[in-house]
Design a protein around this motif. Sequence first.
Motif, PDB file in Angstrom:
ATOM      1  N   LYS A 128       8.455  -3.982  -8.301  1.00  0.00           N
ATOM      2  CA  LYS A 128       9.648  -4.339  -7.539  1.00  0.00           C
ATOM      3  C   LYS A 128      10.443  -3.099  -7.161  1.00  0.00           C
ATOM      4  N   GLU A 129      10.580  -2.163  -8.085  1.00  0.00           N
ATOM      5  CA  GLU A 129      11.310  -0.921  -7.802  1.00  0.00           C
ATOM      6  C   GLU A 129      10.648  -0.127  -6.680  1.00  0.00           C
ATOM      7  N   LEU A 130       9.316  -0.253  -6.580  1.00  0.00           N
ATOM      8  CA  LEU A 130       8.585   0.441  -5.521  1.00  0.00           C
ATOM      9  C   LEU A 130       8.579  -0.328  -4.209  1.00  0.00           C
ATOM     10  N   GLY A 131       9.156  -1.523  -4.217  1.00  0.00           N
ATOM     11  CA  GLY A 131       9.174  -2.348  -3.019  1.00  0.00           C
ATOM     12  C   GLY A 131       7.871  -3.071  -2.765  1.00  0.00           C
ATOM     13  N   VAL A 132       7.068  -3.252  -3.816  1.00  0.00           N
ATOM     14  CA  VAL A 132       5.772  -3.917  -3.693  1.00  0.00           C
ATOM     15  C   VAL A 132       5.895  -5.357  -4.166  1.00  0.00           C
ATOM     16  N   SER A 133       5.583  -6.280  -3.295  1.00  0.00           N
ATOM     17  CA  SER A 133       5.582  -7.695  -3.638  1.00  0.00           C
ATOM     18  C   SER A 133       4.139  -8.178  -3.631  1.00  0.00           C
ATOM     19  N   VAL A 134       3.647  -8.603  -4.771  1.00  0.00           N
ATOM     20  CA  VAL A 134       2.256  -9.031  -4.885  1.00  0.00           C
ATOM     21  C   VAL A 134       2.171 -10.221  -5.835  1.00  0.00           C
ATOM     22  N   LYS A 135       1.380 -11.200  -5.472  1.00  0.00           N
ATOM     23  CA  LYS A 135       1.208 -12.382  -6.301  1.00  0.00           C
ATOM     24  C   LYS A 135       0.039 -12.175  -7.246  1.00  0.00           C
TER      25      LYS A 135
ATOM     26  N   THR B 282      -7.115   2.717 -10.030  1.00  0.00           N
ATOM     27  CA  THR B 282      -7.468   1.728  -9.016  1.00  0.00           C
ATOM     28  C   THR B 282      -8.054   2.335  -7.754  1.00  0.00           C
ATOM     29  N   SER B 283      -7.810   3.600  -7.465  1.00  0.00           N
ATOM     30  CA  SER B 283      -7.946   4.238  -6.159  1.00  0.00           C
ATOM     31  C   SER B 283      -6.844   3.680  -5.255  1.00  0.00           C
ATOM     32  N   ALA B 284      -6.723   4.213  -4.046  1.00  0.00           N
ATOM     33  CA  ALA B 284      -5.624   3.825  -3.151  1.00  0.00           C
ATOM     34  C   ALA B 284      -5.819   2.423  -2.603  1.00  0.00           C
ATOM     35  N   MET B 285      -4.732   1.639  -2.615  1.00  0.00           N
ATOM     36  CA  MET B 285      -4.731   0.270  -2.094  1.00  0.00           C
ATOM     37  C   MET B 285      -3.710   0.186  -0.971  1.00  0.00           C
ATOM     38  N   ASP B 286      -4.098  -0.395   0.161  1.00  0.00           N
ATOM     39  CA  ASP B 286      -3.178  -0.530   1.288  1.00  0.00           C
ATOM     40  C   ASP B 286      -2.035  -1.474   0.942  1.00  0.00           C
ATOM     41  N   TYR B 287      -0.834  -1.074   1.344  1.00  0.00           N
ATOM     42  CA  TYR B 287       0.320  -1.965   1.237  1.00  0.00           C
ATOM     43  C   TYR B 287       1.186  -1.740   2.468  1.00  0.00           C
ATOM     44  N   GLY B 288       1.017  -2.597   3.462  1.00  0.00           N
ATOM     45  CA  GLY B 288       1.719  -2.415   4.725  1.00  0.00           C
ATOM     46  C   GLY B 288       1.293  -1.104   5.371  1.00  0.00           C
ATOM     47  N   ASP B 289       2.278  -0.259   5.698  1.00  0.00           N
ATOM     48  CA  ASP B 289       1.993   1.055   6.263  1.00  0.00           C
ATOM     49  C   ASP B 289       1.877   2.129   5.185  1.00  0.00           C
ATOM     50  N   ASP B 290       1.870   1.708   3.941  1.00  0.00           N
ATOM     51  CA  ASP B 290       1.854   2.628   2.810  1.00  0.00           C
ATOM     52  C   ASP B 290       0.591   2.391   1.978  1.00  0.00           C
ATOM     53  N   VAL B 291       0.413   3.179   0.930  1.00  0.00           N
ATOM     54  CA  VAL B 291      -0.669   2.967  -0.029  1.00  0.00           C
ATOM     55  C   VAL B 291      -0.108   3.082  -1.440  1.00  0.00           C
ATOM     56  N   LEU B 292      -0.743   2.360  -2.349  1.00  0.00           N
ATOM     57  CA  LEU B 292      -0.353   2.350  -3.755  1.00  0.00           C
ATOM     58  C   LEU B 292      -1.587   2.643  -4.592  1.00  0.00           C
ATOM     59  N   ASP B 293      -1.441   3.512  -5.595  1.00  0.00           N
ATOM     60  CA  ASP B 293      -2.488   3.607  -6.607  1.00  0.00           C
ATOM     61  C   ASP B 293      -1.847   3.527  -7.985  1.00  0.00           C
ATOM     62  N   ILE B 294      -2.648   3.060  -8.945  1.00  0.00           N
ATOM     63  CA  ILE B 294      -2.169   2.852 -10.312  1.00  0.00           C
ATOM     64  C   ILE B 294      -3.198   3.457 -11.247  1.00  0.00           C
TER      65      ILE B 294
ATOM     66  N   HIS C 133       0.852   5.149 -14.540  1.00  0.00           N
ATOM     67  CA  HIS C 133       1.510   5.717 -13.363  1.00  0.00           C
ATOM     68  C   HIS C 133       1.277   4.804 -12.160  1.00  0.00           C
ATOM     69  N   LEU C 134       2.354   4.454 -11.478  1.00  0.00           N
ATOM     70  CA  LEU C 134       2.297   3.706 -10.228  1.00  0.00           C
ATOM     71  C   LEU C 134       2.829   4.633  -9.138  1.00  0.00           C
ATOM     72  N   ARG C 135       2.020   4.898  -8.102  1.00  0.00           N
ATOM     73  CA  ARG C 135       2.368   5.921  -7.118  1.00  0.00           C
ATOM     74  C   ARG C 135       2.186   5.386  -5.707  1.00  0.00           C
ATOM     75  N   MET C 136       3.184   5.608  -4.874  1.00  0.00           N
ATOM     76  CA  MET C 136       3.118   5.250  -3.459  1.00  0.00           C
ATOM     77  C   MET C 136       2.811   6.495  -2.629  1.00  0.00           C
TER      78      MET C 136
END
Length: 298
Positions: free
Chosen positions: A109-116, A57-69, A79-82
């Motif tokens: 959910k385990e990573l604390g990511v809430s997305v619809k 995916t490349s890095a995606m903003d999530y609050g003050d963090d980033v997530l890539d998959i 792999h899901l990485r914060m």
Amino acid sequence: MSGVSQWPELAWGDWAATADTLHMWTQIVGKTRLALTPLQNHWWNVPLYVTARGLGTSAMDYGDDVLDIEFDFLAHELHLRMGSGGTQVMKLKARTVADFYEEYLGCLKELGVSVKIDPMPCELAKPVRFDLDTEHASYDPEYVHRFWQVLVHAEKVFRAWGTGFLGKVSPVHFFWGSFDLAVTRFSGRPAPPRPGADKIQREAYSHEVISAGFWPGNGGFGTAAFYCYAAPVPEGLAEAKIRPDGAGWDKALGEFVFKYDVVRALASPEEAVMEFLESAYGAAADVARWDRAALERR
């Protein structure tokens, strides 16, 4: 290595069930990217990208963090990485889409990511919600690896082709809706509205384009192929002759096609694909009267 060994066999009938399952899994990850990224022109914010191990995916903003998959098609893991260090790993194996979707949401959910995520797949004739899809449940790691190898080779040629264009050109994207790798050139002129276009098509084709890509045979075509099309389709394009031998106009699709089995049997598949891209683009640009002198690097 010969061209045949570098460009592996990828007969659609041998892995169609796996491809259909993988298509749904990429849509699930792609819809996460759609939810977490701001809109860019022509939906450039939503595709996946070829990586050194698969698709990501490349890095995606999530609050003050980033997530890539990332789909890892060597280890066959997701792999899901914060950015803050949290990780989750899913095994890619034969399982239903519904099971994959449930575990995937659990990992977020385990990573604390809430997305619809909209659970209804896109761009399918008969879509089934991810959480209800127990039909698609195949995974052949050998063919998934082969598919990734083709994407790596195709992406290399597409990137090289893009260097010759000075006008607006897209990155090389993997579109999870249509399950294909694509790169698009733009004339710079707005396009007339497409009759019956939905929200996706209106944004994607708001301007004149010539787009090229590779798809593995899904959507009813039944064989892997490279393609090139113009939107809107200029009058007279179907009569244009292109190179190399074996490439030509497909009346049913309304675009130029160069079948993968023909490509991989040639001495230099890379040179053949590049010739196809240049020839098909040139034919379309001439018929559509693009300002090639201003748009191309001479």
